[in-house]
Design an enzyme around this catalytic site. Structure first.
Site, short mmCIF file in Angstrom:
data_model
loop_
_atom_site.label_atom_id
_atom_site.label_comp_id
_atom_site.label_asym_id
_atom_site.label_seq_id
_atom_site.Cartn_x
_atom_site.Cartn_y
_atom_site.Cartn_z
N ASP A 402 38.32 -37.10 10.55
CA ASP A 402 39.33 -37.68 10.14
C ASP A 402 38.65 -39.14 9.47
O ASP A 402 37.94 -39.77 9.80
CB ASP A 402 39.96 -38.07 11.05
CG ASP A 402 41.37 -38.87 10.70
OD1 ASP A 402 42.29 -38.19 9.91
OD2 ASP A 402 41.65 -40.09 11.07
N GLU A 438 36.90 -35.37 5.93
CA GLU A 438 38.04 -35.80 5.11
C GLU A 438 37.58 -37.04 4.17
O GLU A 438 37.41 -38.02 4.79
CB GLU A 438 39.40 -36.30 5.91
CG GLU A 438 40.38 -36.74 5.09
CD GLU A 438 41.73 -37.02 6.09
OE1 GLU A 438 42.70 -37.10 5.80
OE2 GLU A 438 41.36 -38.00 7.21
#
Length: 763
Positions: A402, A438
């Site tokens: 993330d 990401e």
């Protein structure tokens, strides 16, 4: 001379404000009375401290083992760089606390071996040091802290005022973070649990699916299993539920090769959600990087969750499915300076977090209040130790990071030679697993799509945007779409990267579901309690003429057709496709594009949809296209297209055709177009198979038509194809299983409005 801190206090008007009388005195008196009561109770309940032997500084965490003279016990080791003292706190089944000072200090690690402490023991730490928020020092021994290396966590974070290192409800919130709260937090916070590492993975057979053959299915452990009718009620919402044959059967029937689990690290709920009666459903608020989230355990939280997670991984591996974890190492649940004190902040605030020039404040590249300082050796060690643990001891096969750009920052800027990326690249365990970035964060220069080094794949949001825009008729031309459908060579054809560096997706957990993408144009997040201000406004969605659910059969038929178009486009594109759980059966969130706090029917997969024929057909189409992808190597290439023949008697490996059957010219790419023909040559696939033989396959022509009316398309003749067999037609609700219609090259094919046709070249 006064100390530097005292001089700073005289010069800082905010420090002077803290000394203001009035309501401040009343608050202090109230807190002092609570503290006196708690101290008296603690003295009465205190148990005599056991002996603490020196133990060892490594490994960090709590490790049950046989110590000196064959005595069984647990070694505890905690890095706390600037601390003045550390107390290990043991809790019995009644919650009575026993404090054991750790007096051994080796290279900033406090450690000790406690004889007789066995698996199941609950524990935490109290760390002593200066309270001086103006310099970033926030030690407060009144707060029980979770071991960053705890393998299991027992209890729930509820965030009452006592768990804050400062006085949370101080009248002047501007300086509240500077006023220390000395109330005991131990009765209000979860504890770490000593776990016995008695499993090995010798018999486990990891699928080891090559990247080019991978199909990722993003799911939430609780949300995927909570309403599944085939899973026993007591197992729904748990790791054991995901391991159940009924859950695995759906995954294998679809043909996915990996599940990407939304965060399963122990996480806490945010204070603002608890105040509104909501909870963090997605879990992007980690506080324990080694512990499986206890709320997903059916077997218990005193360490049983560890074994349950491992059994889930084994069950998925036995079905040929890899396990990828969505991990959140960029920030923690302690938020900004007004957040709670749960673990790292109380251990060494300056050692773990990025601080601003004003050390009271946190550098926030995540939008969540804080950012881990990955350049610091102890932080880098925490993250890499955690990653290796999940691979070697919990059996997982990879990670999706993330906001990975936040991890790739050096002192300030994103740096692809950063310590984090360098350590991963040389680590003998981590460089062999699947690594997905990401590739952005919320800081300046944080958007890094296409910039991560070899070994890494990336979520490709440019694929998402181009495909959405094409099917809603919003692309100004087709240049970008051409790159996206064929592996995004403009982004990834450098440094030895391959087409599978692009993880293609149309939807993800963050945003509309696929069904909502064709049913809503505006977000409808009122249930989140934030005045519909949360969630993106850039949805790139088309509601087919009506906002929200409709009773109009024509609109619903069009929406289902658009779902088939989007799914088929995704699964036929070069790169690694990622599906979101439930999209293949028409799952809806009612237009909520940020359902992070919807731990209810909004955030759960509705399995009753499969009772309806139209959604069963969508699921069947998804499985059929995935079967085609798995069967035909031309649909999952390991190298970028060159636009040239790979063999003397071959065709170009890739060709583009306009509606009139001619190859597209440069000018065609710069013009608006609703129709695109994509020819993939199966005779010109670079590379060889495991035996060194050339890889050959059928050739295919895909025709994508986003126009509102049918159109004609001239099928390319020789040398491209003498005849074509129709394999897929997304204008049809049901797909025929028998061989399709065969058409001669040069035929004027009628392409239905808003549809994808896939044709196989007949040799």
């Amino acid at each position: 001379m006064s100390s530097a801190a005292e001089q700073e206090a005289v010069q800082d008007p905010e420090r002077e404000a803290v000394q203001d009388p009035g309501t401040v005195a009343a608050v202090r008196a109230e807190i002092a009375e609570v503290q006196r009561t708690e101290y008296a109770e603690a003295v009465r309940a205190a148990a005599p401290a056991p002996a603490v032997w020196p133990g060892a500084p490594m490994p960090l965490g709590a490790r049950f083992r046989v110590g000196p003279d064959g005595v069984a016990g647990t070694n505890f080791a905690l890095w706390a760089g600037g601390a003045e003292a550390v107390e290990l706190c043991l809790f019995d089944e009644r919650g009575v606390e026993t404090r054991c000072p750790l007096t051994e200090l080796t290279h900033e690690i406090w450690h000790g071996f406690v004889p007789g402490v066995r698996p199941g023991q609950r524990y935490g730490y109290r760390v002593h040091g200066r309270w001086d928020p103006w310099t970033g020092a926030r030690w407060n021994a009144a707060k029980l802290l979770l071991d960053p290396y705890a393998r299991a966590v027992d209890g729930t974070f509820t965030l009452p005022p006592e768990v804050y290192g400062h006085v949370r409800d101080w009248p002047d919130q501007h300086v509240a973070d500077t006023v220390r709260d000395d109330r005991d937090s131990a009765p209000h916070v979860p504890k770490g649990v000593v776990v016995h590492d008695d499993d090995d993975w010798v018999e486990d057979r990891r699928p080891k699916t090559p990247w080019a053959d991978s199909v990722i299915y993003e799911l939430h452990v609780r949300g995927f299993t909570k309403l599944h009718p085939g899973i026993p009620r007591e197992l729904r919402g748990t790791y054991a539920g995901l391991a159940h044959p009924a859950a695995i059967e759906h995954l294998t029937r679809l043909g996915v090769t990996a599940v990407e689990l939304l965060p399963v690290h122990q996480f806490a709920h945010e204070d603002h959600l608890l105040r509104r009666g909501l909870h963090n459903h997605w879990g992007y608020n980690s506080i324990g990087y080694f512990a499986p989230h206890a709320g997903y355990s059916a077997s218990g939280t005193a360490g049983q969750q560890v074994g349950e997670f491992k059994r889930m991984v084994r069950a998925l591996h036995d079905a040929g499915i890899e396990v990828i974890l969505d991990v959140v190492y960029n920030h923690t649940a302690e938020a900004g300076e007004l957040g709670p004190m749960l673990s790292l902040r109380g251990i060494d605030n300056r050692g773990y977090y990025r601080l601003e020039g004003d050390p009271r404040r946190y550098a926030d590249y995540t939008g969540c209040g804080n950012t881990l300082h990955v350049v610091q050796p102890q932080v880098l060690r925490l993250i890499t130790d955690s990653l290796r643990y999940w691979v070697t001891e919990m059996g997982v096969d990879g990670f999706r990071f993330d906001l990975a750009a936040a991890l790739a920052r050096s002192m300030h800027d994103v740096d692809m030679l950063s310590p984090f990326l360098a350590v991963i690249a040389q680590d003998p365990v981590l460089r062999r697993v699947k690594l997905i970035a990401e590739p952005w964060d919320v800081g300046n220069g944080g958007y890094q799509v296409g910039a991560f080094p070899p070994l890494w794949t990336e979520w490709n949001d440019r694929y998402r945007d181009a495909v959405r825009d094409f099917w809603r008729g919003a692309l100004p031309d087709v240049r970008d779409l051409g790159y996206r459908l064929t592996g995004s060579s403009d982004l990834y054809a450098w440094g030895g990267r391959r087409p599978y560096a692009s993880v293609n997706f149309v939807t993800a957990h963050d945003g509309f579901t696929l069904r909502d993408l064709v049913s809503y144009e505006q977000k409808h997040n009122e249930a989140n309690g934030e005045g519909n201000r949360d969630g993106t406004n850039d949805n790139r969605a088309w509601n087919c003429g009506v906002e929200g659910e409709s009773d109009d059969p024509e609109i619903n038929a069009l929406r289902r057709r658009q779902l088939r178009n989007l799914l088929t486009t995704l699964l036929l594109s070069t790169g690694v496709p990622m599906l979101v759980a439930g999209d293949e059966m028409g799952r809806t969130q009612g237009g909520n594009n940020n359902a992070y706090c919807q731990d209810n029917e909004t955030g759960w997969v509705d399995w009753s949809l499969l009772d309806q024929p139209q959604w069963r057909e969508l699921t069947a189409l998804t499985a059929r296209v995935l079967t085609l992808r798995r069967t035909h190597p031309v649909l999952r290439r390991r190298a970028f297209f060159s636009g040239r023949a790979q063999a003397p008697d071959g065709l170009r490996d890739l060709a583009w055709f306009a509606r009139d059957g001619r190859e597209m010219t440069e000018g065609d790419w710069y013009a608006p177009a609703a129709t695109l023909g994509l020819y993939l040559s199966g005779r010109d696939i670079p590379g060889r198979d495991a035996r060194g033989e050339p890889v050959t396959d059928d050739s295919f022509l895909a025709v994508l038509h986003a126009g509102a009316e049918p159109t004609s398309f001239a099928l390319p003749g020789a040398p491209w194809g003498d005849a074509y067999e129709l394999v897929l037609d997304t204008s049809r609700e049901e797909q025929a299983e028998a061989p399709g219609t065969v058409l001669d090259g040069g035929t004027q094919l009628t392409v239905p409005a808003r549809s994808v046709l896939l044709l196989r070249v007949v040799e």
